[in-house]
Write a protein that holds these residues in place. Structure first.
Motif, mmCIF file in Angstrom:
data_model
loop_
_atom_site.group_PDB
_atom_site.id
_atom_site.type_symbol
_atom_site.label_atom_id
_atom_site.label_comp_id
_atom_site.label_asym_id
_atom_site.label_seq_id
_atom_site.Cartn_x
_atom_site.Cartn_y
_atom_site.Cartn_z
ATOM 1 N N GLN A 139 26.079 16.811 37.961
ATOM 2 C CA GLN A 139 27.000 17.949 37.815
ATOM 3 C C GLN A 139 26.316 19.295 38.015
ATOM 4 N N PHE A 140 24.994 19.314 37.741
ATOM 5 C CA PHE A 140 24.287 20.598 37.794
ATOM 6 C C PHE A 140 23.532 20.788 39.107
ATOM 7 N N GLN A 141 23.792 19.928 40.068
ATOM 8 C CA GLN A 141 23.317 20.061 41.441
ATOM 9 C C GLN A 141 21.872 20.553 41.577
ATOM 10 N N PRO A 142 20.920 19.825 40.998
ATOM 11 C CA PRO A 142 19.532 20.272 41.145
ATOM 12 C C PRO A 142 19.063 20.111 42.593
ATOM 13 N N GLY A 143 18.143 20.962 43.006
ATOM 14 C CA GLY A 143 17.523 20.784 44.322
ATOM 15 C C GLY A 143 16.253 19.963 44.155
ATOM 16 N N ASP A 179 16.400 29.329 39.087
ATOM 17 C CA ASP A 179 16.053 29.923 37.792
ATOM 18 C C ASP A 179 14.790 29.253 37.248
ATOM 19 N N ILE A 180 14.886 27.918 37.094
ATOM 20 C CA ILE A 180 13.712 27.187 36.577
ATOM 21 C C ILE A 180 13.189 26.265 37.672
ATOM 22 N N LEU A 181 11.919 26.419 38.010
ATOM 23 C CA LEU A 181 11.292 25.475 38.932
ATOM 24 C C LEU A 181 10.574 24.440 38.080
ATOM 25 N N ASN A 228 20.480 6.648 35.221
ATOM 26 C CA ASN A 228 21.402 7.311 34.287
ATOM 27 C C ASN A 228 21.115 8.804 34.178
ATOM 28 N N LEU A 229 19.825 9.157 34.151
ATOM 29 C CA LEU A 229 19.470 10.581 34.079
ATOM 30 C C LEU A 229 19.949 11.300 35.335
ATOM 31 N N MET A 230 19.783 10.652 36.488
ATOM 32 C CA MET A 230 20.221 11.262 37.755
ATOM 33 C C MET A 230 21.736 11.469 37.730
ATOM 34 N N GLU A 231 22.459 10.491 37.160
ATOM 35 C CA GLU A 231 23.918 10.598 37.060
ATOM 36 C C GLU A 231 24.292 11.746 36.109
ATOM 37 N N LEU A 262 13.724 15.604 34.687
ATOM 38 C CA LEU A 262 15.144 15.343 35.004
ATOM 39 C C LEU A 262 16.047 15.841 33.869
ATOM 40 N N PHE A 263 15.672 15.531 32.623
ATOM 41 C CA PHE A 263 16.548 15.933 31.517
ATOM 42 C C PHE A 263 16.586 17.454 31.361
ATOM 43 N N THR A 264 15.509 18.128 31.790
ATOM 44 C CA THR A 264 15.483 19.599 31.734
ATOM 45 C C THR A 264 16.673 20.170 32.498
ATOM 46 N N VAL A 265 17.023 19.533 33.629
ATOM 47 C CA VAL A 265 18.126 20.021 34.459
ATOM 48 C C VAL A 265 19.418 20.049 33.643
ATOM 49 N N PHE A 266 19.613 19.025 32.799
ATOM 50 C CA PHE A 266 20.847 18.948 32.010
ATOM 51 C C PHE A 266 20.884 20.066 30.961
ATOM 52 N N GLU A 267 19.797 20.173 30.206
ATOM 53 C CA GLU A 267 19.776 21.189 29.136
ATOM 54 C C GLU A 267 19.870 22.597 29.719
ATOM 55 N N ALA A 268 19.212 22.811 30.872
ATOM 56 C CA ALA A 268 19.277 24.124 31.528
ATOM 57 C C ALA A 268 20.701 24.374 32.020
ATOM 58 N N GLY A 269 21.330 23.328 32.541
ATOM 59 C CA GLY A 269 22.694 23.444 33.069
ATOM 60 C C GLY A 269 23.675 23.883 31.993
ATOM 61 N N LEU A 270 23.496 23.367 30.776
ATOM 62 C CA LEU A 270 24.383 23.771 29.676
ATOM 63 C C LEU A 270 24.278 25.277 29.437
#
Ligand code: FAD
Length: 370
Positions: free
Chosen positions: A95-99, A25-27, A88-91, A36-44
């Motif tokens: 859950q959102f399994q970024p590639g 969805d988001i590259l 910590n960001l990687m942890e 890295l934090f983008t992955v979390f907010e996008a995952g939500l």
């Protein structure tokens, strides 16, 4: 100004080629704290992310420039080592399994007629995404190269400016040059991997974390690292591959046999290929709409973190986190037009990972009181 390449919608046979691409969805371009934090907010928001970074490891400036320095202005963390913040960001995003596409640089971008994008790296890896988040920080880090005759001939033939894969040096003789944290830390780390490690620095003093300097001192005493100071590498030898270097120490020249020479003289950031994508650039940064969503002049391409500019911009980690959060809301609307998103607190809704895991607060016990 050349606009971002616009190419026609792929035909059905081209669609099958797209299937071999990395789809997301988001590259995100840049695996610094913002990316890295983008992955979390996008995952939500149930949006999947893939990250490209030119460096071999995530963390951007924090991992590459100051992993052992404490940061004091991350809200809620009175002090945290830069390297620990990255861990910590990687942890947090696991859950959102970024590639990840690491050790590759995003080089070209094509916008398809359906508004999606294809980003190709310098190694030809293609990524197809519905939106692009450029979180490229100060750009890709270019190594400062020492002025030694024919050094470019030996690049990837014995001269390496990054330690991408320590295994390359397994049971080899290596010479590292430099006096900062990278030179100290890699000399210590590679002492357990290489058959022989020599560290050369043009001064007797090192500019690094105290514990690294002390550890190197100990390694020198134990004979695990040969330390030669003050000295400089002045020439390289070998027909097909590097096999020796010559150093100048106090006016005397000495030739040392080696398989690899790793000069670690720091990195200079360069915006690089992104500067040619037709984006509005101001003072080496990408102009964005900060009143709304950090979108650039090309719809669907956003720029967040150190890489962007707008009135009042501050290049701070916490600003990148904020920008990433607002940007994800805009991407959600772009991908799901007309769909209403209701903001939910993680404390209330919990966090459902793409890996099937769920984080949630303990449920309140419903029990009558007699
Ligand atoms: C010594 C030092 C101390 C600092 N201390 C603090 C502090 O105390 N508090 C604070 O808030 N900030 C601090 N900062 C600033 C902070 O590090 C930055 O604000 C932060 O790193 C920005 O994060 P970012 O994710 O936007 O970019 P970066 O961390 O720069 O990451 C960008 C990433 O994008 C990659 N990239 C760029 N272009 C491409 C491309 N074309 N293809 C593939 N990859 C690409 C780069 O390789 C890099 O890994 C400090 C900076 C330094 C140098």
């Amino acid at each position: 100004m050349q606009l971002c390449n616009s190419v026609p919608k792929p035909k059905s046979n081209e669609r099958s080629k797209l299937k071999k691409m990395i789809e997301t969805d988001i590259l995100i371009i840049g695996a610094g704290p913002t990316g890295l934090f983008t992955v979390f907010e996008a995952g939500l928001l149930k949006l999947k992310c893939h990250i490209i970074d030119a460096l071999p490891q995530p963390g951007g400036q924090l991992s590459e420039l100051y992993p052992k320095k404490p940061i004091y202005d991350i809200p809620g963390l009175p002090d945290v080592l830069a390297g620990d913040l990255v861990n910590n960001l990687m942890e947090q995003i696991k859950q959102f399994q970024p590639g990840f596409t690491l050790s590759e640089t995003a080089e070209t971008i094509d916008k398809l007629d359906d508004g999606t994008f294809i980003v190709t790296t310098n190694k030809g890896t293609k990524h197809h995404a519905k939106a692009i988040a450029i979180a490229g920080g100060l750009g890709t880090f270019e190594p400062r190269k020492p002025e030694i005759d024919r050094i470019s001939f030996y690049e990837e033939k014995g001269v390496e400016y990054f330690v991408k894969d320590p295994e390359l040096f397994r049971d080899k003789k290596i010479v590292i040059a430099g006096g900062g944290d990278s030179a100290l830390d890699w000399s210590i780390f590679l002492a357990d991997v290489a058959s022989e490690v020599t560290l050369i620095h043009r001064r007797n003093e090192f500019r690094g974390a105290l514990d690294s300097v002390e550890k190197l001192q100990e390694y020198k005493k134990l004979g695990l690292v040969n330390l030669i100071t003050p000295a400089e590498v002045i020439s390289l030898h070998g027909e097909e591959h590097l096999n020796a270097i010559t150093i100048n120490k106090d006016g005397n020249q000495e030739t040392i046999k080696t398989d690899y020479f790793i000069p670690l003289f720091g990195l200079t950031p360069k915006l690089g290929a992104i500067a040619n994508w037709g984006l509005e650039i101001e003072k080496n940064a990408i102009k964005v709409n900060n009143a709304l969503d950090y979108q650039t002049n090309i719809p669907g391409i956003y720029a967040i973190g150190d890489v962007n500019t707008y009135p009042g911009k501050l290049k701070l980690i916490l600003c990148g986190f904020h920008e990433a959060t607002l940007m994800c809301q805009s991407v959600y609307q772009r991908i799901n037009p007309g769909k209403k998103y209701v903001l939910k607190y993680t404390t209330v809704s919990g966090v459902d990972g793409f890996d099937g895991t769920r984080k949630e607060a303990e449920k309140a016990v419903v029990k009558s009181i007699e």
